[in-house]
Design an enzyme around this catalytic site. Sequence first.
Site, PDB file in Angstrom:
ATOM      1  CD  GLN A 225      99.292   8.187  79.339  1.00  0.00           C
ATOM      2  OE1 GLN A 225      99.850   8.561  78.339  1.00  0.00           O
ATOM      3  NE2 GLN A 225      97.979   8.018  79.405  1.00  0.00           N
TER       4      GLN A 225
ATOM      5  CB  THR B 108     104.740   7.813  79.188  1.00  0.00           C
ATOM      6  OG1 THR B 108     103.969   9.002  79.394  1.00  0.00           O
ATOM      7  CG2 THR B 108     104.104   6.645  79.901  1.00  0.00           C
ATOM      8  CB  THR B 109     108.057  10.717  76.112  1.00  0.00           C
ATOM      9  OG1 THR B 109     109.229  10.236  76.784  1.00  0.00           O
ATOM     10  CG2 THR B 109     108.441  12.009  75.428  1.00  0.00           C
ATOM     11  CG  HIS B 110     102.609   9.038  76.497  1.00  0.00           C
ATOM     12  ND1 HIS B 110     102.055   7.864  76.937  1.00  0.00           N
ATOM     13  CD2 HIS B 110     103.565   8.673  75.615  1.00  0.00           C
ATOM     14  CE1 HIS B 110     102.640   6.833  76.351  1.00  0.00           C
ATOM     15  NE2 HIS B 110     103.570   7.293  75.550  1.00  0.00           N
ATOM     16  CG  LEU B 111     105.273  15.768  78.879  1.00  0.00           C
ATOM     17  CD1 LEU B 111     106.338  16.859  78.924  1.00  0.00           C
ATOM     18  CD2 LEU B 111     104.726  15.516  80.269  1.00  0.00           C
TER      19      LEU B 111
END
Lengths: 592, 247
Positions: free
Chosen positions: A347, A517-520
């Site tokens: 992100q 963010t942890t949005h890998l």
Amino acid sequence: MTRKLPRKDVVIIGLGWTGSIMANELTDEGLDVVAIERGPWRDAAIDFPPNYDQDELRYRIRHELFLRPDQTTFTFRNNMSQTALPIRTWGAFMPPNGVGGGGVHWNAETWRFLPSDFVLKTHLTERYGAGFLPPDMTIQDWGVTYDEIEPYYDRFEYLCGTSGLAGNLNGQIQAGGNPFEGPRSRPYPNPPQAQPFSHTLFAKAARELGYKPFPQPSGNMSQAYKNPLGVRLGPCTYCGFCEWFGCGNNSKASPQTTILPVLVRKSNFLARDNCEVTRINTDRSGKRATGVTFVDTSGEEWEQPADLVILSAYTVFNVQLLLLSGIGKPYDPIANEGVIGRNFTHQTISDVTGFFDKAKFNFNPFIASGAIGMCIDEFNGDNFDHGPHGFVGGGYMGQVQTNGRPIETTPVPAGTPRWGAAWKSAVRDNYLSTVKPGTGVHGSFYSYRDIYLDLDPSYKDRLGRPLMRMTIDFHENELKQNAFLTDRFDEIIKAMGARETLKEYRKGPYDITKYQTTHLCGGAVMGAEPSVSAINRYLQSWDVSNLFVMGASAFPQNAGYNPTGTLAALAYWSADAIRTQYLRNPGPLVHV
Amino acid sequence: MHFGRRELLLSTALFIGRGVAARAGVIAGQLPWRPGAGAPPEPVLPGSWVFFTDAEGAAIEALAERIIPPDSDTPGGKEAGSAIFIDRQLAGPYGRQEGLYVRPPFLKGVKEQGPQDEAGPAQQYRAGLAALDRYCRASYGGKAFAELADADKDAILAGLESASVKLDGADGKTFFELTLKDVQQGFFADPIYGGNRDMVAWRMIGYPGARYDYRDWIGRHNERFPLPPVGITGRSDWTPRKAEGSK
């Protein structure tokens, strides 16, 4: 010696959001389902009760609810000329561990992607011409459209009790909602959450600048809610301990608060916790999965045979298990061939902190929730003309401040010393009168040929398996996008009345130590063509037709929104395809 | 294949607070529950140093008092208990890097790749404090850091921060960053961990602490929240002391 368990109809790897959704759908179909979860069972009463949940040191700073890097981690480098080194303590993202997965400690920002996001390559090429895109950008269409998965977005939102205000009901634009969103078939199940002072101030300033602010869609309950499964959630109390924490009050949508109380009572469901799947087994042809192998905490190895395998771990672990199981062709960025590990993304986040006159503004920043906030969507996706700007992509922006927890939220103006009397008085003078949105600019991250996942050649985990290697950096397109969006965001924060602002652009190189963010996303992407996707439009493996791969690893590139709404909708879409098509005639659902 | 029993138990269990060793289990039929299943935090007890020697403790207190100096309204880092906080943290999982990835090889990379140290915080403090002591005694007439004038202490801190002061036997800048982070974390963490005594830091900024219900306040815009802070274990005036009128 490996001990063999009795055969099941379905084995599910990882009991987070998508694993729980799949388990509930497939047990409803009458199938016998076992879920195998690497981490422990978790719930509010045991792990984060309201009498000690408000502990910033334990849960945020010391990472109580997350995967321990000692269990497994990744190696990281910015580019192929570097040697990747292990991530020894988490920073840029926080991989989950345990029943509920990231659904335990997320903020519950429950967005839909734009209709154009699902046909991105086609859309951008038609509007701007193929030459407008950077030559090494590898974006592609998803193979599924917004209209096809709209009913499944709706199902997830009603499961969660999402609080929000529709902006587009069956094509009719609604005042106060997000006018850019795709058409939704009915309103949100709950009204928007109440908003704190600074969040309403942002909306007012944005409106005065000509934008159309709307409440962020939130999985924190604006009121008590009973979902279609009969599970009840309590009203959010705005305690400010949401992201990185569990909700002690059962007010945040999670598998625990929406599905699991129903699921675990079913006689055809069983979960094993603290058991780690090490391999998906295939038969001699390599085209059919026979089940999985897992190891328990005593070191015992087990084989679980099953007719259908659902891979629903975190993004990077989905890709790792495919590589370790020899399923699908590993991606090779030099030859530009293969699919497993391809189109890995994250992100593009930045923030602007606003310092206000403390005699006039008191924001009580500790009164908030994880998905509270007022946002604008004018600069997301292709909602604006990119022609003059020379980049593609965008993001939402807003006052989405989730907390005033003091270890991490003691903002001071630029130029303040980092310690001593001047620092101390600046902390005191600014705490109540500062706006610090956190992920104020939440931008897209498109895919590139040289950003990918593969197995590390030297570092191993505790089981002796190679760690996953991330090769990732920001490209010029994303940095330009971020500079443009951050400047627009700063204008709004200033219009709120800030005395001064602190702009923190996202800059390269990609830094593993700073939380984003942890949005890998990506690495096992969906698509219409097996040469550039690991799974078809129903999330079914092209290579092994009784294997379905859930989660954000399916995203061909990442949009300017939080991923959970979309990955959950895709899980429902996939479950529906299994129930209505696959089980009647097991085999590939798409022929090319 | 058979993995060593001990290794896996150690690797998958959590060790925060009291620590409940996780074991593989089966969940079926009902939500798992047993009385006393939670792991509440254990309050830090006052008293002598657990990790530090007396000399190290005096140096950490002096560092904490310059990083967060006392003023007329709010005590400094020493009186607030930041040194006790660090001492107890270093004696626990944090000091040992428990749960972190500490497998070799330890190579030097770029800063974006994050710390690659084999030594955990406990070893880093031990080495850093010894190196600071040698530096002070050599540069300031045999005096320890805690014995210096405030201006000299501040000059050393500023020198470590800018890397203009070099220590022998430890990286001064790394030691400074570690100490700065931990002193400030102890100041703002819940007082159950030994710092932020009587919630002085929370009072200073107006943070009301470990509360969990602001429904009555979400709509009250631009008003100062009136209640004093509360910690996980409550507040001192909830448990009146013996002598009447004492604080």
